[in-house]
Design a protein around this motif. Structure first.
Motif, mmCIF file in Angstrom:
data_model
loop_
_atom_site.group_PDB
_atom_site.id
_atom_site.type_symbol
_atom_site.label_atom_id
_atom_site.label_comp_id
_atom_site.label_asym_id
_atom_site.label_seq_id
_atom_site.Cartn_x
_atom_site.Cartn_y
_atom_site.Cartn_z
ATOM 1 N N ILE A 32 -32.092 5.292 43.254
ATOM 2 C CA ILE A 32 -33.053 4.555 42.436
ATOM 3 C C ILE A 32 -32.918 3.067 42.693
ATOM 4 O O ILE A 32 -31.833 2.534 42.908
ATOM 5 C CB ILE A 32 -32.909 4.857 40.922
ATOM 6 N N TYR A 35 -36.647 -2.560 42.279
ATOM 7 C CA TYR A 35 -37.746 -3.251 42.957
ATOM 8 C C TYR A 35 -38.699 -2.200 43.531
ATOM 9 O O TYR A 35 -38.412 -1.014 43.500
ATOM 10 C CB TYR A 35 -37.151 -4.131 44.068
ATOM 11 N N LEU A 42 -31.541 -7.671 51.714
ATOM 12 C CA LEU A 42 -31.939 -7.726 53.124
ATOM 13 C C LEU A 42 -33.409 -8.060 53.325
ATOM 14 O O LEU A 42 -33.773 -8.677 54.322
ATOM 15 C CB LEU A 42 -31.642 -6.380 53.811
ATOM 16 N N PHE A 49 -28.486 -11.668 61.420
ATOM 17 C CA PHE A 49 -27.238 -11.503 60.691
ATOM 18 C C PHE A 49 -26.034 -11.737 61.580
ATOM 19 O O PHE A 49 -25.985 -11.275 62.712
ATOM 20 C CB PHE A 49 -27.170 -10.094 60.103
HETATM 21 C C1 LIG Z 1 -29.359 -15.957 51.583
HETATM 22 C C2 LIG Z 1 -28.440 -14.835 51.947
HETATM 23 C C3 LIG Z 1 -28.045 -14.689 53.271
HETATM 24 C C4 LIG Z 1 -27.180 -13.654 53.657
HETATM 25 N N1 LIG Z 1 -26.838 -13.544 54.973
HETATM 26 C C5 LIG Z 1 -26.020 -12.537 55.379
HETATM 27 C C6 LIG Z 1 -25.689 -12.368 56.755
HETATM 28 O O1 LIG Z 1 -26.135 -13.126 57.624
HETATM 29 N N2 LIG Z 1 -24.846 -11.363 57.103
HETATM 30 C C7 LIG Z 1 -24.346 -10.508 56.173
HETATM 31 O O2 LIG Z 1 -23.612 -9.594 56.541
HETATM 32 N N3 LIG Z 1 -24.647 -10.648 54.864
HETATM 33 C C8 LIG Z 1 -25.471 -11.635 54.450
HETATM 34 N N4 LIG Z 1 -25.790 -11.773 53.119
HETATM 35 C C9 LIG Z 1 -25.137 -10.912 52.146
HETATM 36 C C10 LIG Z 1 -25.798 -9.568 52.008
HETATM 37 O O3 LIG Z 1 -27.200 -9.709 51.856
HETATM 38 C C11 LIG Z 1 -25.206 -8.864 50.796
HETATM 39 O O4 LIG Z 1 -23.808 -8.870 50.885
HETATM 40 C C12 LIG Z 1 -25.685 -7.432 50.749
HETATM 41 O O5 LIG Z 1 -27.077 -7.393 50.591
HETATM 42 C C13 LIG Z 1 -25.006 -6.677 49.612
HETATM 43 O O6 LIG Z 1 -25.528 -5.387 49.571
HETATM 44 P P1 LIG Z 1 -25.580 -4.546 48.250
HETATM 45 O O7 LIG Z 1 -26.268 -3.290 48.618
HETATM 46 O O8 LIG Z 1 -24.243 -4.483 47.663
HETATM 47 O O9 LIG Z 1 -26.435 -5.393 47.202
HETATM 48 P P2 LIG Z 1 -27.958 -5.882 47.207
HETATM 49 O O10 LIG Z 1 -28.472 -6.103 48.559
HETATM 50 O O11 LIG Z 1 -28.015 -6.997 46.242
HETATM 51 O O12 LIG Z 1 -28.736 -4.632 46.600
HETATM 52 C C14 LIG Z 1 -28.582 -4.203 45.262
HETATM 53 C C15 LIG Z 1 -29.842 -3.525 44.831
HETATM 54 O O13 LIG Z 1 -29.648 -2.901 43.577
HETATM 55 C C16 LIG Z 1 -30.799 -3.046 42.782
HETATM 56 N N5 LIG Z 1 -30.413 -2.911 41.385
HETATM 57 C C17 LIG Z 1 -29.582 -3.729 40.676
HETATM 58 N N6 LIG Z 1 -29.441 -3.264 39.419
HETATM 59 C C18 LIG Z 1 -30.178 -2.128 39.328
HETATM 60 C C19 LIG Z 1 -30.431 -1.193 38.287
HETATM 61 N N7 LIG Z 1 -29.875 -1.333 37.073
HETATM 62 N N8 LIG Z 1 -31.239 -0.147 38.547
HETATM 63 C C20 LIG Z 1 -31.805 -0.001 39.779
HETATM 64 N N9 LIG Z 1 -31.601 -0.845 40.791
HETATM 65 C C21 LIG Z 1 -30.801 -1.897 40.573
HETATM 66 C C22 LIG Z 1 -31.293 -4.424 43.145
HETATM 67 O O14 LIG Z 1 -32.670 -4.573 42.862
HETATM 68 C C23 LIG Z 1 -31.011 -4.481 44.637
HETATM 69 O O15 LIG Z 1 -32.094 -4.052 45.420
HETATM 70 C C24 LIG Z 1 -26.675 -12.771 52.694
HETATM 71 C C25 LIG Z 1 -27.071 -12.907 51.350
HETATM 72 C C26 LIG Z 1 -27.947 -13.916 50.967
HETATM 73 C C27 LIG Z 1 -28.364 -14.033 49.528
#
Ligand SMILES: Cc1cc2nc3c(=O)[nH]c(=O)nc-3n(C[C@H](O)[C@H](O)[C@H](O)COP(=O)(O)OP(=O)(O)OC[C@H]3O[C@@H](n4cnc5c(N)ncnc54)[C@H](O)[C@@H]3O)c2cc1C
Ligand code: SF4
Ligand code: SF4
Lengths: 371, 161
Positions: A32, A35, A42, A49
Motif C-alpha cells: 500500500i 501517493y 525516487l 544516483f
Molecule cells: C533530494 C534527494 C536526493 C537523493 N539522492 C539519492 C541518491 O543520489 N542516491 C541514493 O541512493 N539515495 C538518494 N536519496 C535517498 C533516497 O531517495 C531514500 O533513501 C530512499 O528513497 C528511501 O527509500 P524508502 O523506501 O525507505 O522511503 P521513501 O522513498 O520515502 O518511500 C516511503 C513511501 O512510503 C509512503 N508512506 C509513508 N507513510 C505511509 C502510510 N502511512 N501509508 C502508506 N504509505 C505511506 C510514502 O508516501 C512513500 O512513498 C535522495 C533523497 C532525496 C530527498
C-alpha cells in the motif's frame, strides 16, 4: 477484512524491493502507498544516483522507480493499492487503511513497514512566511508538476539533499543565490558540491539563517556567520535577496506506525531520529513486524533496496515460503550492505545500527509511558 | 578548502594530474572525485578497464593513465559529474552537461572555472547526443592549453544571442 500473507506499507524503493522479493517465493503480497503512484522519493529524483552500480546507481532515480514498478506489475501475486494510507495498527495485528474514501482492514501474517521519512523544520524568525519551503515540496512542485517555485532561492543545508535540489533548481532555470550551512564543513558528497559551485553557486559553511525578510512573502533572508561554538557572530549579518527559502535540514524516520504497534523504538541521532530496535534481518521487537529503508534509519536508496530484499525474504521464509538458497541469499545481501557501509559515512550509520541491534540496547524506551 | 567551499584546492588536483609525457600522447580522463563515497559506476563504464576495480565501494577511483584511451565513455556515467577528458594535442576539453539548451557544434560558449567564474570563451567542437546517454550531453570545447586544467563548466547562450 482483507487477508494476505505479507503486507508492505510504503511504496518507496525499500517497500518495492521487499514486495518483489516476498512475492518471488509464491506468497500473496499487498503493497500500500499513500501517493497515487509507487516510487517514494525516487519519483522526484531526476539526477543520476550515486551508489552501487549493482543496485542501479548511475541511472536516474525516476528510472529506478519505473523499473521497480514494472517488475511489481509483472508479479501477479502482488496487489498494489495506491492512494491507500495506513492509519492504524491494532493489537490483533490488524492494519487499518483509508483507500478510495473507504476505511478498510488488512490482516497479514507478516507486515513490512517501509514508510520512509519526513522532513525536518528549522526555527528562525518569520519561518511561516509564504516562500519558505521544504526541499521535498520544491522537488514535488518542480519535478512532478513542472511548476517553478520562484526565481531566486536561498538553500539552507549543504547535505546531499540541499546540494542535489540546488542543482535541480539550476536545471529548471532558477537562480540559486547561496547555499547556507551551519556546520563548518559541507555535509553532502563533495562531487555534488563541486558541481553546483562550478555553476557559480556560493556555499557558505559556518553560516546560518537568522530571519526571513518580507511583508507578505519572502523577499530575502538575513544570514549570519557562526563561530566555532555555533554561536552567531554579531556584526556579520548580511541580507541576501530571494523569493524562496528552501530548507534541506535533514529527514526524520516516519516511525509513528511502529510506535503504535508497540515495537521498541529508540532515539538514535546517527540514524536521524526514532528508529526501531531490530535484528540483522530487519525484524523489530515484534515477531510480526519487519522494517526497511529510511524508516529504519536515514540512509540511501541502495541501502533501502538491500534492506527491503532482506526483510522480504526473511518475512516469507518465516511463514513457510522458504527457498533452499535463502541462507546464501540473505548472507549475500548482508555482505553487500556491509560493504556499502564501510566508508566514513557508512561508519556512522553502522554505529547507530549497532546501538539498536536487538539485544544490544540497554536504555529505556521513551515511548513506554504511552502504553 | 574543498570541504568548506566545494572548490578543489591545488593539493587535491595534484593527485589526479597525469604527467607531461602522458598528456602528449593524446586524450586522457581526469577524475575529480577526491573523497571516499559509496559509489562505483565509473568502474563499470570503462570499456578498457583503465579504472581499477573497487575493492571497497567507498574507494576513491584509481585511473591508470597509460591504459586510458580518453574515449570519454566514463564521463556521462558518473553521477557526480566529476570526470573530464583533456586532449593536449587537439587542445580540447570534454565535459558532462545537463542543462538546456544543449549547445551545438560551432557555438561559442563561456568556459567557467571551478568556482563558476567566466574565464575564457570557447568554441564547441563536438556534442554527444544526450539521448544516447540518458540525457547527459558530453560537450567538447576548444581551449588554449593553459585553460585545459582550469575550465570545468560552460555557460551557453549569451555569446550566440
Ligand atoms: C533530494 C534527494 C536526493 C537523493 N539522492 C539519492 C541518491 O543520489 N542516491 C541514493 O541512493 N539515495 C538518494 N536519496 C535517498 C533516497 O531517495 C531514500 O533513501 C530512499 O528513497 C528511501 O527509500 P524508502 O523506501 O525507505 O522511503 P521513501 O522513498 O520515502 O518511500 C516511503 C513511501 O512510503 C509512503 N508512506 C509513508 N507513510 C505511509 C502510510 N502511512 N501509508 C502508506 N504509505 C505511506 C510514502 O508516501 C512513500 O512513498 C535522495 C533523497 C532525496 C530527498
Ligand atoms: S576515458 Fe575511456 S578509457 Fe579512459 S577511463 Fe574513461 S572510459 Fe576508460
Ligand atoms: S562514478 Fe563518479 S562520483 Fe562515483 S566514484 Fe566514480 S568518479 Fe566518483
Amino acid at each position: 477484512m482483507i487477508n494476505t500473507d505479507i503486507l508492505v506499507i510504503g511504496g518507496g524503493p525499500a517497500g518495492m524491493t521487499a514486495a518483489i522479493k516476498a512475492s518471488e517465493s509464491g506468497a500473496q503480497v499487498i503493497i500500500i502507498e499513500r501517493y497515487h503512484e509507487l516510487g517514494g522519493q525516487l519519483i522526484k529524483q531526476t539526477h543520476r544516483f550515486f551508489g552501487s552500480k549493482k543496485e542501479q546507481a548511475g541511472i536516474r532515480g525516476i528510472s529506478i522507480a519505473q523499473e521497480l514498478t514494472e517488475k511489481i506489475e509483472n508479479h501477479s501475486n502482488i496487489r498494489v493499492m495506491t492512494e491507500a494510507t495506513a492509519e492504524g495498527y491494532y493489537e490483533d495485528e490488524v492494519v487499518t487503511i483509508s483507500h478510495e474514501n473507504k476505511f478498510k482492514k488488512i490482516k497479514a501474517k507478516k507486515v513490512i513497514i517501509a514508510t520512509g521519512a519526513s522532513e525536518n523544520m528549522l526555527a528562525f524568525e518569520n519561518n511561516d512566511l509564504p516562500g519558505v519551503y521544504g526541499a521535498g515540496a520544491v522537488q514535488t512542485l518542480m519535478n512532478l508538476y513542472g511548476i517553478l517555485p520562484g526565481e531566486k532561492v536561498i538553500m539552507v543545508g549543504a547535505g546531499n539533499i540541499g546540494l542535489i535540489v540546488s542543482y535541480q533548481l539550476l536545471q529548471a532555470g532558477v537562480d540559486v543565490e547561496a547555499v547556507i550551512e551551519a556546520a563548518p564543513k559541507i555535509g553532502g558528497y563533495l562531487v555534488h558540491a563541486s558541481k553546483i559551485r562550478r555553476a557559480g553557486v556560493p556555499i557558505y559553511t559556518s553560516h546560518s539563517i537568522k530571519k526571513a525578510i518580507g511583508e507578505n512573502s519572502v523577499q530575502g533572508a538575513e544570514v549570519v556567520e557562526l563561530n566555532d561554538n555555533w554561536e552567531m557572530k554579531v556584526g556579520t549579518e548580511k541580507v541576501i535577496e530571494a523569493d524562496i527559502i528552501c530548507l534541506a535540514v535533514g529527514l526524520n524516520p516516519l516511525s509513528d506506525l511502529l510506535i503504535q504497534a508497540e515495537c521498541e523504538v529508540v532515539y538514535t541521532p546517527e540514524l536521524g531520529g526514532d528508529v526501531p530496535i531490530r535484528d540483522e534481518n530487519l525484524k523489530t521487537t515484534k515477531d510480526h513486524i519487519f522494517v526497511a529503508g529510511d524508516v529504519a534509519g536515514i540512509e540511501e536508496a541502495t541501502a533501502a533496496m538491500l534492506e527491503g530484499e532482506i526483510a522480504g525474504l526473511k518475512a516469507v521464509s518465516e511463514i513457510g515460503y522458504s527457498n533452499e538458497n535463502i541462507f546464501e541469499e540473505l548472507n549475500r545481501l548482508k555482505t553487500e550492505l556491509n560493504k556499502l557501509r564501510s566508508g566514513p559515512v557508512g561508519k556512522v550509520i553502522k554505529n547507530g545500527i549497532e546501538k539498536v541491534r536487538r539485544g544490544n540496547y540497554v536504555g529505556k524506551n521513551r515511548y513506554s509511558h504511552l502504553r | 578548502m574543498l570541504e568548506k567551499t566545494g572548490i578543489p584546492t591545488s593539493d587535491d588536483l595534484k593527485a589526479i594530474k597525469p604527467d607531461k609525457e602522458r598528456l602528449k600522447k593524446g586524450p586522457v580522463a581526469l577524475i575529480e572525485c577526491f573523497r571516499k563515497i559509496p559509489c562505483d559506476p565509473c568502474f563499470y563504464s570503462c570499456p578498457f578497464d583503465a579504472i581499477d576495480e573497487f575493492k571497497d565501494i567507498n574507494d576513491i577511483p584509481n585511473l591508470d593513465y597509460e591504459t586510458c584511451t580518453g574515449c570519454g565513455n566514463c564521463i556521462a556515467s558518473c553521477p557526480g559529474l566529476a570526470i573530464f577528458v583533456v586532449d593536449y594535442n587537439k587542445n580540447t576539453l570534454s565535459l558532462p552537461y545537463e542543462f538546456l539548451p544543449v549547445p551545438e557544434k560551432g557555438d561559442l560558449v563561456w568556459g567557467l572555472n571551478r568556482a563558476g567564474k567566466k574565464v575564457k570563451k570557447a568554441e564547441v567542437v563536438r556534442v554527444k547526443d544526450p539521448a544516447k546517454n540518458d540525457k547527459t550531453a558530453v560537450v567538447t570545447i576548444k581551449l588554449p592549453k593553459e585553460y585545459l586544467m582550469e575550465v570545468r563548466n560552460i555557460e551557453v547562450g549569451e555569446l550566440n544571442g
